[in-house]
Design a protein around this motif. Sequence first.
Motif, PDB file in Angstrom:
ATOM      1  N   SER A 126       0.812  -1.216   0.000  1.00  0.00           N
ATOM      2  CA  SER A 126       0.000   0.000   0.000  1.00  0.00           C
ATOM      3  C   SER A 126       0.845   1.266   0.000  1.00  0.00           C
ATOM      4  CB  SER A 126      -0.960   0.017   1.195  1.00  0.00           C
ATOM      5  OG  SER A 126      -0.229  -0.056   2.402  1.00  0.00           O
ATOM      6  N   ARG A 127       1.960   1.250   0.747  1.00  0.00           N
ATOM      7  CA  ARG A 127       2.879   2.408   0.721  1.00  0.00           C
ATOM      8  C   ARG A 127       4.313   1.888   0.721  1.00  0.00           C
ATOM      9  NH1 ARG A 127       1.918   7.424   4.509  1.00  0.00           N
ATOM     10  NH2 ARG A 127       3.492   8.192   3.055  1.00  0.00           N
ATOM     11  N   PRO A 128       4.789   1.412  -0.431  1.00  0.00           N
ATOM     12  CA  PRO A 128       6.113   0.780  -0.482  1.00  0.00           C
ATOM     13  C   PRO A 128       7.245   1.725  -0.098  1.00  0.00           C
ATOM     14  CG  PRO A 128       5.220   1.142  -2.689  1.00  0.00           C
ATOM     15  CD  PRO A 128       4.111   1.397  -1.726  1.00  0.00           C
ATOM     16  N   GLU A 129       7.036   3.053  -0.262  1.00  0.00           N
ATOM     17  CA  GLU A 129       8.115   3.991   0.084  1.00  0.00           C
ATOM     18  C   GLU A 129       8.465   3.945   1.568  1.00  0.00           C
ATOM     19  OE1 GLU A 129       4.336   6.486   0.704  1.00  0.00           O
ATOM     20  OE2 GLU A 129       5.028   4.860  -0.597  1.00  0.00           O
ATOM     21  N   LEU A 130       7.495   3.501   2.397  1.00  0.00           N
ATOM     22  CA  LEU A 130       7.758   3.436   3.832  1.00  0.00           C
ATOM     23  C   LEU A 130       8.652   2.249   4.202  1.00  0.00           C
ATOM     24  CD1 LEU A 130       4.210   4.310   5.236  1.00  0.00           C
ATOM     25  CD2 LEU A 130       6.193   5.821   5.009  1.00  0.00           C
ATOM     26  N   LEU A 131       8.859   1.352   3.246  1.00  0.00           N
ATOM     27  CA  LEU A 131       9.681   0.170   3.520  1.00  0.00           C
ATOM     28  C   LEU A 131      11.129   0.365   3.102  1.00  0.00           C
ATOM     29  CD1 LEU A 131       7.166  -2.559   2.305  1.00  0.00           C
ATOM     30  CD2 LEU A 131       7.469  -1.664   4.622  1.00  0.00           C
ATOM     31  N   GLN A 132      11.472   1.553   2.607  1.00  0.00           N
ATOM     32  CA  GLN A 132      12.850   1.805   2.193  1.00  0.00           C
ATOM     33  C   GLN A 132      13.794   1.628   3.382  1.00  0.00           C
ATOM     34  OE1 GLN A 132      13.787   2.254  -0.989  1.00  0.00           O
ATOM     35  NE2 GLN A 132      11.620   1.910  -1.455  1.00  0.00           N
ATOM     36  N   PRO A 133      14.944   0.994   3.175  1.00  0.00           N
ATOM     37  CA  PRO A 133      15.852   0.688   4.297  1.00  0.00           C
ATOM     38  C   PRO A 133      16.220   1.897   5.162  1.00  0.00           C
ATOM     39  CG  PRO A 133      16.576  -0.443   2.317  1.00  0.00           C
ATOM     40  CD  PRO A 133      15.447   0.447   1.897  1.00  0.00           C
ATOM     41  N   LEU A 134      16.413   3.061   4.536  1.00  0.00           N
ATOM     42  CA  LEU A 134      16.869   4.218   5.315  1.00  0.00           C
ATOM     43  C   LEU A 134      15.813   4.726   6.291  1.00  0.00           C
ATOM     44  CD1 LEU A 134      18.928   6.227   2.656  1.00  0.00           C
ATOM     45  CD2 LEU A 134      19.736   4.595   4.365  1.00  0.00           C
ATOM     46  N   ASN A 135      14.549   4.303   6.135  1.00  0.00           N
ATOM     47  CA  ASN A 135      13.529   4.664   7.124  1.00  0.00           C
ATOM     48  C   ASN A 135      13.844   4.083   8.492  1.00  0.00           C
ATOM     49  OD1 ASN A 135      11.831   6.274   5.624  1.00  0.00           O
ATOM     50  ND2 ASN A 135      10.563   4.570   4.908  1.00  0.00           N
ATOM     51  N   PHE A 136      14.708   3.076   8.539  1.00  0.00           N
ATOM     52  CA  PHE A 136      14.992   2.383   9.796  1.00  0.00           C
ATOM     53  C   PHE A 136      16.351   2.750  10.385  1.00  0.00           C
ATOM     54  CE2 PHE A 136      11.995   0.024   7.252  1.00  0.00           C
ATOM     55  CZ  PHE A 136      10.973  -0.232   8.160  1.00  0.00           C
ATOM     56  N   VAL A 137      17.028   3.708   9.772  1.00  0.00           N
ATOM     57  CA  VAL A 137      18.330   4.145  10.286  1.00  0.00           C
ATOM     58  C   VAL A 137      18.218   4.587  11.741  1.00  0.00           C
ATOM     59  CG1 VAL A 137      19.990   6.064  10.129  1.00  0.00           C
ATOM     60  CG2 VAL A 137      19.432   4.718   8.098  1.00  0.00           C
ATOM     61  N   ARG A 138      17.122   5.258  12.085  1.00  0.00           N
ATOM     62  CA  ARG A 138      16.960   5.767  13.460  1.00  0.00           C
ATOM     63  C   ARG A 138      16.975   4.655  14.501  1.00  0.00           C
ATOM     64  NH1 ARG A 138      11.335   8.276  11.808  1.00  0.00           N
ATOM     65  NH2 ARG A 138      11.941   7.434   9.782  1.00  0.00           N
ATOM     66  N   PHE A 139      16.681   3.415  14.092  1.00  0.00           N
ATOM     67  CA  PHE A 139      16.710   2.287  15.030  1.00  0.00           C
ATOM     68  C   PHE A 139      18.146   1.918  15.427  1.00  0.00           C
ATOM     69  CE2 PHE A 139      12.480   0.021  13.752  1.00  0.00           C
ATOM     70  CZ  PHE A 139      11.809   1.226  13.833  1.00  0.00           C
ATOM     71  N   TYR A 140      19.100   2.303  14.567  1.00  0.00           N
ATOM     72  CA  TYR A 140      20.473   1.803  14.703  1.00  0.00           C
ATOM     73  C   TYR A 140      21.483   2.914  14.999  1.00  0.00           C
ATOM     74  CZ  TYR A 140      18.434  -2.425  12.764  1.00  0.00           C
ATOM     75  OH  TYR A 140      17.660  -3.547  12.575  1.00  0.00           O
ATOM     76  N   LEU A 141      21.044   3.983  15.607  1.00  0.00           N
ATOM     77  CA  LEU A 141      21.917   5.145  15.820  1.00  0.00           C
ATOM     78  C   LEU A 141      23.238   4.802  16.525  1.00  0.00           C
ATOM     79  CD1 LEU A 141      19.300   7.901  16.757  1.00  0.00           C
ATOM     80  CD2 LEU A 141      20.541   7.620  14.593  1.00  0.00           C
ATOM     81  N   PRO A 142      23.246   4.027  17.608  1.00  0.00           N
ATOM     82  CA  PRO A 142      24.526   3.756  18.286  1.00  0.00           C
ATOM     83  C   PRO A 142      25.498   2.917  17.448  1.00  0.00           C
ATOM     84  CG  PRO A 142      22.670   3.254  19.729  1.00  0.00           C
ATOM     85  CD  PRO A 142      22.134   3.433  18.351  1.00  0.00           C
ATOM     86  N   LEU A 143      24.975   2.154  16.499  1.00  0.00           N
ATOM     87  CA  LEU A 143      25.851   1.342  15.648  1.00  0.00           C
ATOM     88  C   LEU A 143      26.506   2.190  14.567  1.00  0.00           C
ATOM     89  CD1 LEU A 143      23.605  -1.826  15.172  1.00  0.00           C
ATOM     90  CD2 LEU A 143      25.329  -1.387  16.924  1.00  0.00           C
ATOM     91  N   LEU A 144      25.847   3.278  14.195  1.00  0.00           N
ATOM     92  CA  LEU A 144      26.345   4.135  13.119  1.00  0.00           C
ATOM     93  C   LEU A 144      27.175   5.303  13.647  1.00  0.00           C
ATOM     94  CD1 LEU A 144      23.012   4.268  11.092  1.00  0.00           C
ATOM     95  CD2 LEU A 144      25.066   3.023  10.444  1.00  0.00           C
ATOM     96  N   GLN A 146      29.420   6.510  16.721  1.00  0.00           N
ATOM     97  CA  GLN A 146      30.122   5.866  17.831  1.00  0.00           C
ATOM     98  C   GLN A 146      30.547   6.811  18.963  1.00  0.00           C
ATOM     99  OE1 GLN A 146      30.598   2.556  17.966  1.00  0.00           O
ATOM    100  NE2 GLN A 146      29.723   2.150  15.962  1.00  0.00           N
ATOM    101  N   LYS A 147      30.988   8.016  18.649  1.00  0.00           N
ATOM    102  CA  LYS A 147      31.746   8.776  19.648  1.00  0.00           C
ATOM    103  C   LYS A 147      30.960   9.837  20.400  1.00  0.00           C
ATOM    104  CE  LYS A 147      33.491  12.479  16.642  1.00  0.00           C
ATOM    105  NZ  LYS A 147      34.661  13.313  16.357  1.00  0.00           N
ATOM    106  N   HIS A 148      29.645   9.936  20.178  1.00  0.00           N
ATOM    107  CA  HIS A 148      28.877  11.018  20.793  1.00  0.00           C
ATOM    108  C   HIS A 148      27.952  10.507  21.884  1.00  0.00           C
ATOM    109  CE1 HIS A 148      30.258  13.820  17.719  1.00  0.00           C
ATOM    110  NE2 HIS A 148      30.008  12.870  16.825  1.00  0.00           N
ATOM    111  N   GLU A 149      27.814  11.298  22.918  1.00  0.00           N
ATOM    112  CA  GLU A 149      26.896  10.985  24.013  1.00  0.00           C
ATOM    113  C   GLU A 149      25.455  11.333  23.627  1.00  0.00           C
ATOM    114  OE1 GLU A 149      25.238  10.390  27.929  1.00  0.00           O
ATOM    115  OE2 GLU A 149      27.009   9.615  26.910  1.00  0.00           O
ATOM    116  N   LYS A 150      25.312  12.414  22.857  1.00  0.00           N
ATOM    117  CA  LYS A 150      23.989  12.930  22.500  1.00  0.00           C
ATOM    118  C   LYS A 150      23.963  13.184  20.995  1.00  0.00           C
ATOM    119  CE  LYS A 150      20.843  16.390  24.500  1.00  0.00           C
ATOM    120  NZ  LYS A 150      20.814  17.634  25.328  1.00  0.00           N
ATOM    121  N   VAL A 151      22.850  12.831  20.346  1.00  0.00           N
ATOM    122  CA  VAL A 151      22.755  12.921  18.882  1.00  0.00           C
ATOM    123  C   VAL A 151      21.367  13.434  18.508  1.00  0.00           C
ATOM    124  CG1 VAL A 151      22.641  11.527  16.765  1.00  0.00           C
ATOM    125  CG2 VAL A 151      24.437  11.079  18.432  1.00  0.00           C
TER     126      VAL A 151
END
Length: 349
Positions: A126-144, A146-151
């Motif tokens: 129904s909305r394939p654009e919402l399935l684009q991989p970069l929509n989920f980057v926010r889930f993986y912030l500490p993996l991407l 590394q050196k900041h306490e606050k982002v």
Amino acid sequence: ILPFISVNQILLLLLILTVCAILYNKVHQVPSALKNETVDLESPEEMEEVPVVICAAAGRMGAAIAAISSIYSNTEANVLFYIVGLKTTIPHIRKWIENSKLKEIKFKVVEFNPMVLKGKIRQDASRPELLQPLNFVRFYLPLLIQKHEKVIYLDDDIIVQGDIRELYDTKLAPGHAAAFSDDCDLPSTHEMVRSVGMQNTYMGFLDYRKQAIRDLGISPSTCSFNPGVIVANMTEWKHQRITKQLEKWMQRNVEENLYSSTLGGGVATSPMLIVFHGRYSTINPMWHIRHLGWSPDTRYSEHFLQEAKLLHWNGRYKPWDYPSVHTDLWENWFIPDPSGKFKLTRPDS
């Protein structure tokens, strides 16, 4: 009998004492002044980086460029942009920055590997654009990052009109891994929300017919929040294993269809609503004026938009496409693509 001391000798003695006093002050005060000056120059508050994460997705890189341009132009802060893309899109965004007036910004390009999402996204036509991989980057912030306490994490369909340092200085309560904008926080947006039929409660995101959702014990009328603007504490995020919790709910949705893009929020918001329920701080409402992309007809007042610190075109109607509203505010910050690949869609184009 005291020896005779001439007036000239007394004057000479006083002169010598005065010179000694001046030399003493110079020797002891100059280093102190230099030390104070050095502290000011190296003040942690002045030199601290403000890390901002923005995704550069294929087909909408102009959005990321406009967002970065607006942030950079409205602050004196030491901003470090983390621009996240897929392997195929990174050369394009790098060339765009390096061949425009943005070449002065501090940035790092980060490649996101979509394989981390394998088996965690339920296909939804129904909305394939919402399935684009970069929509989920926010889930993986500490993996991407590394050196900041606050982002700060920002969706690409935003414009910043205030000083990003203000947003960065958002206070997070002890034990909170993130701050979001509460969807019930700004009365002036309520009429717009109603007019476009958009949900601002959990009922609009989760399927309450499913037992797993009812078992959460969250009232369907609970106010939702919008994860398009996030101020995140990386230490708490890692300590609470937020990424693992989000992945768990993604996998459960694949198996049980607990939420879908046919509901109001799509597939990236729903797991965050579950994981962060009752455990997030709030962002100043003027730092996230949203719903500008929900209807091509409904408009905010110009005065209200001028007062806003951040504008968000969340929804289907994006300011680089047509139709859309308040596109002039967005175009103020857009920088044309030197390669000519990205073009604005306008009525006369």
